[in-house]
Design an enzyme around this catalytic site. Sequence first.
Site, PDB file in Angstrom:
ATOM      1  N   CYS A   1     -83.241 -51.821  -6.232  1.00  0.00           N
ATOM      2  CA  CYS A   1     -83.046 -50.548  -6.504  1.00  0.00           C
ATOM      3  C   CYS A   1     -83.630 -50.241  -7.765  1.00  0.00           C
ATOM      4  O   CYS A   1     -83.307 -51.171  -8.823  1.00  0.00           O
ATOM      5  CB  CYS A   1     -81.883 -49.751  -6.280  1.00  0.00           C
ATOM      6  SG  CYS A   1     -81.824 -47.876  -6.557  1.00  0.00           S
TER       7      CYS A   1
ATOM      8  N   CYS B   1     -77.103 -45.619 -10.209  1.00  0.00           N
ATOM      9  CA  CYS B   1     -76.314 -44.473  -9.990  1.00  0.00           C
ATOM     10  C   CYS B   1     -74.846 -45.058 -10.163  1.00  0.00           C
ATOM     11  O   CYS B   1     -74.457 -45.982  -9.622  1.00  0.00           O
ATOM     12  CB  CYS B   1     -76.651 -43.817  -8.456  1.00  0.00           C
ATOM     13  SG  CYS B   1     -78.358 -43.134  -8.580  1.00  0.00           S
TER      14      CYS B   1
ATOM     15  N   ARG C   1     -83.190 -45.262  10.676  1.00  0.00           N
ATOM     16  CA  ARG C   1     -83.284 -44.907   9.350  1.00  0.00           C
ATOM     17  C   ARG C   1     -83.436 -46.073   8.304  1.00  0.00           C
ATOM     18  O   ARG C   1     -82.449 -47.022   8.507  1.00  0.00           O
ATOM     19  CB  ARG C   1     -82.064 -43.955   8.712  1.00  0.00           C
ATOM     20  CG  ARG C   1     -82.106 -43.635   7.396  1.00  0.00           C
ATOM     21  CD  ARG C   1     -81.035 -42.695   6.908  1.00  0.00           C
ATOM     22  NE  ARG C   1     -81.022 -41.479   7.834  1.00  0.00           N
ATOM     23  CZ  ARG C   1     -82.008 -40.524   7.628  1.00  0.00           C
ATOM     24  NH1 ARG C   1     -82.856 -40.471   6.154  1.00  0.00           N
ATOM     25  NH2 ARG C   1     -81.548 -39.427   8.106  1.00  0.00           N
TER      26      ARG C   1
ATOM     27  N   THR D   1     -84.135 -42.934   3.599  1.00  0.00           N
ATOM     28  CA  THR D   1     -83.415 -42.424   2.559  1.00  0.00           C
ATOM     29  C   THR D   1     -83.708 -43.154   1.252  1.00  0.00           C
ATOM     30  O   THR D   1     -83.812 -44.288   1.133  1.00  0.00           O
ATOM     31  CB  THR D   1     -81.810 -43.021   2.803  1.00  0.00           C
ATOM     32  OG1 THR D   1     -81.134 -42.109   3.986  1.00  0.00           O
ATOM     33  CG2 THR D   1     -80.814 -42.449   1.530  1.00  0.00           C
TER      34      THR D   1
ATOM     35  N   LYS E   1     -84.042 -33.266   3.477  1.00  0.00           N
ATOM     36  CA  LYS E   1     -82.291 -33.133   3.238  1.00  0.00           C
ATOM     37  C   LYS E   1     -82.216 -33.760   1.745  1.00  0.00           C
ATOM     38  O   LYS E   1     -82.989 -34.743   1.485  1.00  0.00           O
ATOM     39  CB  LYS E   1     -81.715 -33.848   4.205  1.00  0.00           C
ATOM     40  CG  LYS E   1     -81.489 -33.126   5.300  1.00  0.00           C
ATOM     41  CD  LYS E   1     -80.599 -33.871   6.295  1.00  0.00           C
ATOM     42  CE  LYS E   1     -80.834 -33.135   7.789  1.00  0.00           C
ATOM     43  NZ  LYS E   1     -79.902 -33.861   8.854  1.00  0.00           N
TER      44      LYS E   1
ATOM     45  N   CYS F   1     -68.996 -40.334  15.806  1.00  0.00           N
ATOM     46  CA  CYS F   1     -69.940 -41.271  14.971  1.00  0.00           C
ATOM     47  C   CYS F   1     -70.661 -41.793  16.074  1.00  0.00           C
ATOM     48  O   CYS F   1     -70.306 -42.647  16.950  1.00  0.00           O
ATOM     49  CB  CYS F   1     -69.090 -42.323  14.116  1.00  0.00           C
ATOM     50  SG  CYS F   1     -70.078 -43.471  13.174  1.00  0.00           S
TER      51      CYS F   1
ATOM     52  N   ARG G   1     -74.920 -49.836  11.434  1.00  0.00           N
ATOM     53  CA  ARG G   1     -75.881 -50.212  10.335  1.00  0.00           C
ATOM     54  C   ARG G   1     -76.134 -51.837  10.274  1.00  0.00           C
ATOM     55  O   ARG G   1     -75.282 -52.543  10.694  1.00  0.00           O
ATOM     56  CB  ARG G   1     -75.135 -50.048   9.049  1.00  0.00           C
ATOM     57  CG  ARG G   1     -75.006 -48.644   8.675  1.00  0.00           C
ATOM     58  CD  ARG G   1     -73.953 -48.332   7.663  1.00  0.00           C
ATOM     59  NE  ARG G   1     -73.980 -46.999   6.969  1.00  0.00           N
ATOM     60  CZ  ARG G   1     -73.413 -45.813   7.885  1.00  0.00           C
ATOM     61  NH1 ARG G   1     -72.815 -46.269   8.909  1.00  0.00           N
ATOM     62  NH2 ARG G   1     -73.405 -44.555   7.331  1.00  0.00           N
TER      63      ARG G   1
ATOM     64  N   CYS H   1     -69.063 -49.892  10.928  1.00  0.00           N
ATOM     65  CA  CYS H   1     -68.359 -48.733  10.118  1.00  0.00           C
ATOM     66  C   CYS H   1     -68.815 -48.765   8.650  1.00  0.00           C
ATOM     67  O   CYS H   1     -68.778 -49.773   8.092  1.00  0.00           O
ATOM     68  CB  CYS H   1     -66.879 -48.727  10.342  1.00  0.00           C
ATOM     69  SG  CYS H   1     -66.082 -47.348   9.346  1.00  0.00           S
TER      70      CYS H   1
ATOM     71  N   ASP I   1     -51.381 -52.465 -35.355  1.00  0.00           N
ATOM     72  CA  ASP I   1     -51.975 -51.180 -35.860  1.00  0.00           C
ATOM     73  C   ASP I   1     -51.223 -50.587 -37.051  1.00  0.00           C
ATOM     74  O   ASP I   1     -51.774 -50.026 -38.042  1.00  0.00           O
ATOM     75  CB  ASP I   1     -52.636 -50.308 -34.941  1.00  0.00           C
ATOM     76  CG  ASP I   1     -53.433 -49.127 -35.340  1.00  0.00           C
ATOM     77  OD1 ASP I   1     -54.468 -49.144 -36.028  1.00  0.00           O
ATOM     78  OD2 ASP I   1     -52.977 -47.970 -35.338  1.00  0.00           O
TER      79      ASP I   1
END
Length: 695
Positions: free
Chosen positions: A113, A117, A156, A189, A254, A354, A358, A368, A661
């Site tokens: 990537c 992020c 996708r 995406t 989107k 669902c 993937r 999942c 300290d």
Amino acid sequence: MRAAPAPVRSGARRLRTALLPRASSLSSHVRPIATTAAAPIPEPAPPPAAEPFAARGGPIIIHPPPSVDDAGSAPRAQSRRDRIRDARPFSDFLTDTFHRQHDYLRISVTERCNLRCLYCMPEEGVPLSPSRELLTTPEIVMLSSLFVSQGVTKIRLTGGEPTVRPDIVPLMRQIGALRSDGLRELCLTTNGLALHRKLESMVEAGLTGINLSLDTLDPWQFQLMTRRAGFAAVQKTMDRIFELNRAGAGIKFKINCVVMRGLNDREILPFVELTRDRDVEVRFIEYMPFDGNKWSEGKMFSYQEMLDVIRGRYPDLLRLREHRNDTSKTFQVPGFVGKLGFITSMTHNFCGTCNRLRITSDGNLKVCLFGNAEVSLRDILRRANNGEPIDEAAMVSLQEAAIKGSDAAPGTSLAVPDAEELLKVIGMAVKRKKEKHAGIGELEHMKNRPMILIGGPAQPRWQPVGLLPSVSHPPPWLTSATLNHHTPHHIRLFSTTTRRPSSSSSSSSSSDDPAPRLTHTTPSGTAYMVPIHDKQPTRRIAAAKCSVRFSSPVAARLVRANQLKKGDVLGVARIAGIMAAKRTPDLVPLCHNVAISHAEVDLVVVVPGEGEGEGEGSDGGERGGESGRVDITATVSCDGKTGVEMEALTAASAAALTVYDMCKAVDKGMVIEGLRVVLKEGGRSGRWVEGEKVS
């Protein structure tokens, strides 16, 4: 036809039956649909209009030419009645035990990537897999074809960031060609940083939808949240999408915005304004826990809070009707062109409908997003090529070998090595899919990949991860070739690397005790958090001790008398220790977030010649020498799934540092010493005192 290479010839026999099975050859694996009134069959999405791209030489033709009948004319398109009559039942391989039909496949095409992020990637980054462990373009195309043959209508492509893959456009062309086999949507995406340079070519290749990950409309905030500059490039991509849609490209657009409290929650309304005159759906996503993203419930801005913010400005916000498989709850401000969506995976999960599967970039199937069970499709696929990656040349040879040994005409179908076994493995994984994922309070403690590696290693990569009922008693279809000559506990079916257990280890060892090993590292030495979701909560206690030894008796006397200018040393140190115990997961990276039920810190001042001071439990002057010391004991308890030794150690350490300290102005030779766990109770390991187990 040229001779096939040796690795291919060795797999030719297996490939003779590897053409993608159709409904006629899968009758025993396909469950008929209910005999109720037939639902309307959606029209297949038309190919993108050519006119907007005529200046670039016209659209790329990816459909095969229509066949010609005996009269020399192309056959007429099927009527709706004919399509209903000829419709195939949905594949049982992609239907789980809750009758969910998985017709949506997400494929991660890269781990890389060009952004970092906060919620997606750990600050230190992630170790990237060697290139040979990642799926090649032919392998992605073959798996896509296999899933489309079983009823997948939407694919996708994700990452990482898919646009950084050098051959992303040719890959999309090959997947887009599956429209003739039933694929209706090809989506992407992306973070949009480099998309504007490839967008037209992608639309020509068959791209129908774009999800843009964008969490802020402020260029400076963008740099903070992504740890990179580049908002101007993303804005350029957005403008280009709107421009192409005005020209007729028909891209479903989107924007996905992950909302985090105190970071970008103030930008909810500016994102809503984005939909005023633009045809875009802005989807607000609840902050979700993945490895390395430092998730906490306090950072999560919930769906209901988002609604309250929006309705404060737009009280007439309307709820729209969604498709049954939509992940988002859809709204619209009356009069606005665009829409709003809310992905509420943490507070109102949508698991009941669902329909998503993937495939990770290293070829593992995840049923999942929040599950850590994975099964390798890549390794089964590569067996026909002697375990080597299937490149373009190998794919051509495999196709030729398969066509040569079958009745199919060249170019009529795509051969997938070991297709039947792949379908059995896929079917088994889908059947073991749970009804829903874990919720808040449990999900954040479960092991999972970082988001960047999921398009979403959870465990040491060569170990089985729970998809088979019992790896010691494999099912009949798990042949010796599948086992690849390993012991049942190291099945290649689950492998994503070529590592092997040490040959010196023996499965027939007479000892029941496993060899000592570090629990927070994989066999390759990579650090990871130990999963505790299968453990039962028990009462757990831990105590830790350490001492601050002074180099001069002056400091000890001043602490005892509470005469230091900085204030009450013992009181401040006590509070610091308790606070540190509660913040241990923020300080120690692999520590679980435990709900502490009690924490206390005792400090005892030992002054030379005076014995014990404040507190109890001091060991007198044995270790105080002639200069004095402060003995610190921290005790922490919880009712949880893991121990609190780290919390006790952190509490004692923070208290000692606070003493140091506050006293350093009068004693610059202090030493902090003897930090250790002196008591551990609870859990399967029982009671331990000073490192020794007590019966």
